[in-house]
Design a protein around this motif. Sequence first.
Motif: not given
Ligand code: FES
Lengths: 166, 288
Positions: A41-43, A45-48, A50, A62
């Motif tokens: 999602g965000c790459d 570490g914020h969105c979860g 992954c 990620c």
């Molecule tokens: S892609 Fe968003 S936390 Fe890993």
Amino acid sequence: MAKTHITLSINGNEVEALVEPRTLLIHFLREQQNLTGAHIGCDTGHCGACTVEIDGMSVKSCMTFAVQAQGAHITTIEGVANPDGTLSALQEGFRMMHGLQCGYCTPGMILRAHRLLQENPTPSEEEIRFGIAGNLCRCTGYVNIVKAIQYAAAKINGTPFLEAAQ
Amino acid sequence: MIPGTFEYYRPDSVASVVALLAKLGDDARPLAGGQSLIAMMKTRLASPEHLIDLSAIAELHGIREQGNDIIIGAMTTQHELIASELLAKYLPIIRETSLVIADPQIRYKGTLGGNVANGDPGNDMPALMQCLDASYQLVGPKGEREVAARAFYNGAYDTALQADEIVSAVRIGKPVAGHGYGYEKLKRKIGDYATAAAAVMITMSVATCTSASIGLTNVSETPLWAEAAGKALVGTQLDEASIAKAVAAAEAITNPASDMRGPAEYRTKMAGIMLRRALERAKSRAHG
Ligand code: FES
Ligand SMILES: Cc1cc2nc3c(=O)[nH]c(=O)nc-3n(C[C@H](O)[C@H](O)[C@H](O)COP(=O)(O)OP(=O)(O)OC[C@H]3O[C@@H](n4cnc5c(N)ncnc54)[C@H](O)[C@@H]3O)c2cc1C
Ligand code: FES
């Protein structure tokens, strides 16, 4: 750059692979293992989106390198259904309670909720919300995700969940 | 975002890490939980050529009692800090602080050693360690040395740690039983670094404050130990006038950046408010 040999277990299957040290676990899972359930999602570490389970921890894949998973036991969304192929309590909960709309966040939500219920089989609503605070959903507003997790907790514990009857 | 290329090592002893760092020089970096370093490598703010993963080194893990001290191994994760019964008994402020760091996933991986060694003013543990007067145990080619958390931070990402050293553990003296504590953090959302945060440890004798130590997070290039603010409270009844003096002394040493978390003046005021709230909670918890 020399590749590193790793062996690990993914969803109960022994896996051997050669990876470049800089390969992120999410890329390894999606591109080398064809396990595309965990999303990017965000790459950052914020969105979860992954989130996968590594040795009893919910981890953002990620934010970890595949080489760090040497010897690890990993579970992804592809490995959470019951052995007979029926939906797990959490998967069923998300389905019954409309815990997803576009579904992008769902694999991460389910993996995170899985670990949460392992550590706390009877979480309060507040504990659920705090426990999934590292997973963003842009569609549902979280209300039905919370219900989905409550549904699964009730099913696993064999206690009644009134919402489910409606 | 894909980090630059590097060689990966996973040694199983501190001695091998030190030998590797000595051999590989400035281009090598230790990798702990990776929750700050991997983010920096993705944006190429860091591009180490050699990464030395500390996770397989058993001696860097765990929390133990040693006489009047608690020793926490550098690779102990925030998740483990939260779960520790030993810390719940002696240093519950560590749990309170860990719970407002990042989110569950990051806390399973992020370590105390990484948090204190990183040098990012946004990290929450450094100001807490200054408040607790903790010391960092460092190991390098010349052996071991100990540096007080209050003397460790020189500037943003600039610490007393040499490139050939690692933090092996954090040592904290046990506070007296019945102390009051509080960590208050203003953040825009869960998983955000502090707009401002304050760590407070006090002891009370009946209604009089007999000791007070205050740390401030993310309101300067480094964590701040607000020594004068703490002194302003000792010997008082923690009445409004004394608290106002302490808050003014704490605000006076801040020097925050104006950024997306707000203008500098606002963040300074928020540091004062976090201090007030942390102090209130510490007072309500203290019994002596
Ligand atoms: S892609 Fe968003 S936390 Fe890993
Ligand atoms: C979404 C998100 C939100 C976050 N929110 C917060 C927050 O609110 N508050 C907060 O404090 N942190 C926050 N963090 C950071 C997180 O707590 C990190 O885990 C922590 O800053 C670094 O710990 P680490 O173990 O991951 O270290 P790493 O990322 O592995 O390392 C960080 C740095 O320290 C060095 N290092 C690591 N261990 C050692 C050692 N033992 N000796 C010498 N050098 C070492 C590394 O070389 C590197 O330079 C957040 C991170 C993310 C991704
Ligand atoms: S269902 Fe669309 S992001 Fe959660």
